[in-house]
Write a protein that holds these residues in place. Structure first.
Motif, PDB file in Angstrom:
ATOM      1  N   MET A  73      16.722 -37.495   0.101  1.00 33.09           N
ATOM      2  CA  MET A  73      16.979 -39.485   0.531  1.00 33.09           C
ATOM      3  C   MET A  73      15.824 -39.491   0.242  1.00 33.09           C
ATOM      4  SD  MET A  73      16.684 -38.908   4.765  1.00 33.09           S
ATOM      5  CE  MET A  73      17.160 -40.865   6.090  1.00 33.09           C
ATOM      6  N   VAL A  74      16.003 -40.622   0.131  1.00 31.38           N
ATOM      7  CA  VAL A  74      14.908 -41.880  -0.618  1.00 31.38           C
ATOM      8  C   VAL A  74      14.664 -42.616   0.945  1.00 31.38           C
ATOM      9  CG1 VAL A  74      14.873 -44.148  -2.227  1.00 31.38           C
ATOM     10  CG2 VAL A  74      16.311 -42.187  -2.566  1.00 31.38           C
ATOM     11  N   ALA A  75      13.287 -43.158   0.807  1.00 25.44           N
ATOM     12  CA  ALA A  75      12.848 -44.068   2.296  1.00 25.44           C
ATOM     13  C   ALA A  75      13.167 -44.972   2.150  1.00 25.44           C
ATOM     14  CB  ALA A  75      10.959 -44.155   1.940  1.00 25.44           C
ATOM     15  N   ASN A  76      13.284 -45.883   3.365  1.00 25.42           N
ATOM     16  CA  ASN A  76      14.012 -47.063   3.036  1.00 25.42           C
ATOM     17  C   ASN A  76      12.598 -47.973   4.382  1.00 25.42           C
ATOM     18  OD1 ASN A  76      15.006 -49.631   4.256  1.00 25.42           O
ATOM     19  ND2 ASN A  76      16.604 -49.231   5.110  1.00 25.42           N
ATOM     20  N   ALA A  77      11.730 -49.067   2.395  1.00 24.80           N
ATOM     21  CA  ALA A  77      10.860 -49.706   3.796  1.00 24.80           C
ATOM     22  C   ALA A  77      10.982 -50.507   4.921  1.00 24.80           C
ATOM     23  CB  ALA A  77      10.166 -50.578   2.328  1.00 24.80           C
ATOM     24  N   GLU A  78      12.418 -51.314   4.973  1.00 21.14           N
ATOM     25  CA  GLU A  78      13.257 -52.010   6.018  1.00 21.14           C
ATOM     26  C   GLU A  78      12.939 -51.141   6.767  1.00 21.14           C
ATOM     27  OE1 GLU A  78      16.014 -54.357   4.543  1.00 21.14           O
ATOM     28  OE2 GLU A  78      15.535 -54.762   3.109  1.00 21.14           O
ATOM     29  N   ARG A  79      12.711 -50.220   7.484  1.00 20.48           N
ATOM     30  CA  ARG A  79      13.289 -49.274   8.410  1.00 20.48           C
ATOM     31  C   ARG A  79      11.298 -48.706   8.836  1.00 20.48           C
ATOM     32  NH1 ARG A  79      16.849 -44.806   7.650  1.00 20.48           N
ATOM     33  NH2 ARG A  79      18.789 -45.819   6.378  1.00 20.48           N
ATOM     34  N   GLY A  80      10.406 -48.991   7.574  1.00 14.30           N
ATOM     35  CA  GLY A  80       8.868 -48.842   8.040  1.00 14.30           C
ATOM     36  C   GLY A  80       8.769 -47.419   7.538  1.00 14.30           C
ATOM     37  N   GLU A  81       9.718 -46.813   6.321  1.00 13.25           N
ATOM     38  CA  GLU A  81       9.990 -45.635   6.217  1.00 13.25           C
ATOM     39  C   GLU A  81       8.520 -45.558   4.760  1.00 13.25           C
ATOM     40  OE1 GLU A  81      13.735 -43.724   7.003  1.00 13.25           O
ATOM     41  OE2 GLU A  81      13.598 -44.701   4.931  1.00 13.25           O
ATOM     42  N   ILE A  82       7.848 -43.832   4.599  1.00 14.76           N
ATOM     43  CA  ILE A  82       7.866 -44.034   3.167  1.00 14.76           C
ATOM     44  C   ILE A  82       7.542 -42.548   2.440  1.00 14.76           C
ATOM     45  CG2 ILE A  82       5.875 -45.854   3.705  1.00 14.76           C
ATOM     46  CD1 ILE A  82       3.349 -43.755   4.006  1.00 14.76           C
ATOM     47  N   ASP A  83       7.955 -42.662   1.690  1.00 15.88           N
ATOM     48  CA  ASP A  83       8.048 -41.505   0.942  1.00 15.88           C
ATOM     49  C   ASP A  83       6.737 -40.949   0.944  1.00 15.88           C
ATOM     50  OD1 ASP A  83       7.258 -42.384  -1.598  1.00 15.88           O
ATOM     51  OD2 ASP A  83       9.264 -42.159  -2.212  1.00 15.88           O
TER      52      ASP A  83
ATOM     53  N   ARG B 107      10.181 -36.571   0.904  1.00 13.78           N
ATOM     54  CA  ARG B 107      10.465 -36.605   1.801  1.00 13.78           C
ATOM     55  C   ARG B 107       9.758 -37.806   2.203  1.00 13.78           C
ATOM     56  NH1 ARG B 107      11.304 -31.152   2.651  1.00 13.78           N
ATOM     57  NH2 ARG B 107      10.314 -30.108   1.322  1.00 13.78           N
ATOM     58  N   VAL B 108      10.708 -38.347   2.958  1.00 12.55           N
ATOM     59  CA  VAL B 108      10.489 -39.565   4.226  1.00 12.55           C
ATOM     60  C   VAL B 108      10.114 -39.310   5.414  1.00 12.55           C
ATOM     61  CG1 VAL B 108      11.892 -41.612   5.561  1.00 12.55           C
ATOM     62  CG2 VAL B 108      12.504 -40.649   3.595  1.00 12.55           C
ATOM     63  N   LEU B 109       8.863 -40.173   5.649  1.00 13.98           N
ATOM     64  CA  LEU B 109       8.400 -40.199   6.797  1.00 13.98           C
ATOM     65  C   LEU B 109       8.744 -41.578   7.570  1.00 13.98           C
ATOM     66  CD1 LEU B 109       4.465 -39.632   5.542  1.00 13.98           C
ATOM     67  CD2 LEU B 109       6.139 -38.088   6.424  1.00 13.98           C
ATOM     68  N   ARG B 110       8.601 -41.614   8.661  1.00 11.99           N
ATOM     69  CA  ARG B 110       9.472 -42.637   9.285  1.00 11.99           C
ATOM     70  C   ARG B 110       8.258 -43.297  10.643  1.00 11.99           C
ATOM     71  NH1 ARG B 110      15.307 -44.513  11.261  1.00 11.99           N
ATOM     72  NH2 ARG B 110      15.112 -46.526  11.959  1.00 11.99           N
ATOM     73  N   PRO B 111       7.787 -43.950  11.338  1.00  8.18           N
ATOM     74  CA  PRO B 111       7.226 -44.058  12.147  1.00  8.18           C
ATOM     75  C   PRO B 111       7.672 -44.162  13.913  1.00  8.18           C
ATOM     76  CG  PRO B 111       7.381 -46.399  11.074  1.00  8.18           C
ATOM     77  CD  PRO B 111       7.626 -45.473   9.953  1.00  8.18           C
TER      78      PRO B 111
ATOM     79  N   ALA C 268       4.826 -33.816   9.653  1.00  6.42           N
ATOM     80  CA  ALA C 268       6.028 -32.713  10.556  1.00  6.42           C
ATOM     81  C   ALA C 268       6.935 -33.491  11.451  1.00  6.42           C
ATOM     82  CB  ALA C 268       5.736 -31.652  11.949  1.00  6.42           C
ATOM     83  N   GLU C 269       5.894 -34.127  12.166  1.00  6.33           N
ATOM     84  CA  GLU C 269       7.305 -35.573  13.010  1.00  6.33           C
ATOM     85  C   GLU C 269       7.795 -36.615  12.514  1.00  6.33           C
ATOM     86  OE1 GLU C 269       8.051 -34.311  16.465  1.00  6.33           O
ATOM     87  OE2 GLU C 269       6.991 -32.348  16.023  1.00  6.33           O
ATOM     88  N   LEU C 270       6.543 -37.326  11.210  1.00  4.51           N
ATOM     89  CA  LEU C 270       7.451 -38.468  10.990  1.00  4.51           C
ATOM     90  C   LEU C 270       8.551 -37.737   9.718  1.00  4.51           C
ATOM     91  CD1 LEU C 270       3.527 -39.886  10.321  1.00  4.51           C
ATOM     92  CD2 LEU C 270       5.563 -40.649  11.559  1.00  4.51           C
ATOM     93  N   ILE C 271       8.080 -36.233   9.529  1.00  2.00           N
ATOM     94  CA  ILE C 271       9.673 -36.039   8.705  1.00  2.00           C
ATOM     95  C   ILE C 271      10.402 -35.785   9.652  1.00  2.00           C
ATOM     96  CG2 ILE C 271      10.601 -34.187   6.840  1.00  2.00           C
ATOM     97  CD1 ILE C 271       7.364 -33.961   5.683  1.00  2.00           C
ATOM     98  N   ARG C 272      10.090 -35.531  10.496  1.00  2.00           N
ATOM     99  CA  ARG C 272      11.614 -35.034  11.319  1.00  2.00           C
ATOM    100  C   ARG C 272      11.955 -36.530  11.614  1.00  2.00           C
ATOM    101  NH1 ARG C 272      10.986 -30.407  13.580  1.00  2.00           N
ATOM    102  NH2 ARG C 272       8.802 -30.388  13.950  1.00  2.00           N
ATOM    103  N   ALA C 273      11.350 -37.543  11.839  1.00  2.00           N
ATOM    104  CA  ALA C 273      11.883 -39.060  12.348  1.00  2.00           C
ATOM    105  C   ALA C 273      12.999 -38.777  11.604  1.00  2.00           C
ATOM    106  CB  ALA C 273      10.696 -39.461  13.039  1.00  2.00           C
ATOM    107  N   GLY C 274      12.358 -39.188   9.782  1.00  2.00           N
ATOM    108  CA  GLY C 274      13.161 -39.852   8.807  1.00  2.00           C
ATOM    109  C   GLY C 274      14.205 -38.501   8.392  1.00  2.00           C
TER     110      GLY C 274
END
Length: 132
Positions: A1-11, A19-23, A61-67
């Protein structure tokens, strides 16, 4: 999975896997509850590189779970202890830098409830966060 910067995600790369971190709001609320720390405290700790590895593990763990895609995390993979070992292996300064970016976006109101970045106002001749 690739991070989508438009969603606030970073890898982030942990365990040789990107992995993707999503806030997202839900992730932030869970992180605050589990750590007993406010989002502001967590962002400051990440920036100052004073965040304990156990706290980093919960945040990751939680940011990865969200992303993550539904099948990306299962069983022990979602447990903070597993992430803590991977963070230790990857090096805490590198992980703290990534957490600073994602937690600051959430802290400053730069992300929506679902974790998507809010649009940046454009001014003629000045580039925006999305490169417009």
């Amino acid at each position: 999975m690739v991070a989508n910067a438009e969603r606030g995600e970073i890898d982030i790369v942990l365990g040789k896997k990107r992995r993707v971190l999503r806030p997202s709001y839900e992730a932030v609320m869970t992180i605050e509850t589990l750590t007993g720390r406010s989002l502001r405290e967590l962002a400051q700790m990440a920036n100052a590189m004073t965040m304990p590895i156990a706290t980093m593990a919960v945040v990751v763990a939680e940011l990865i779970r969200a992303g993550a895609a539904d099948d990306d995390i299962g069983g022990k993979q979602g447990e903070p202890e597993v992430w803590g070992k991977l963070i230790y292996e990857a090096g805490m300064p590198a992980i703290a830098a990534r957490l600073t970016v994602v937690l600051t976006a959430a802290l400053t109101g730069g992300a929506t409830i679902s974790g998507e970045l809010k649009p940046v106002a454009t001014t003629k001749g000045i580039a925006t966060a999305t490169g417009d």
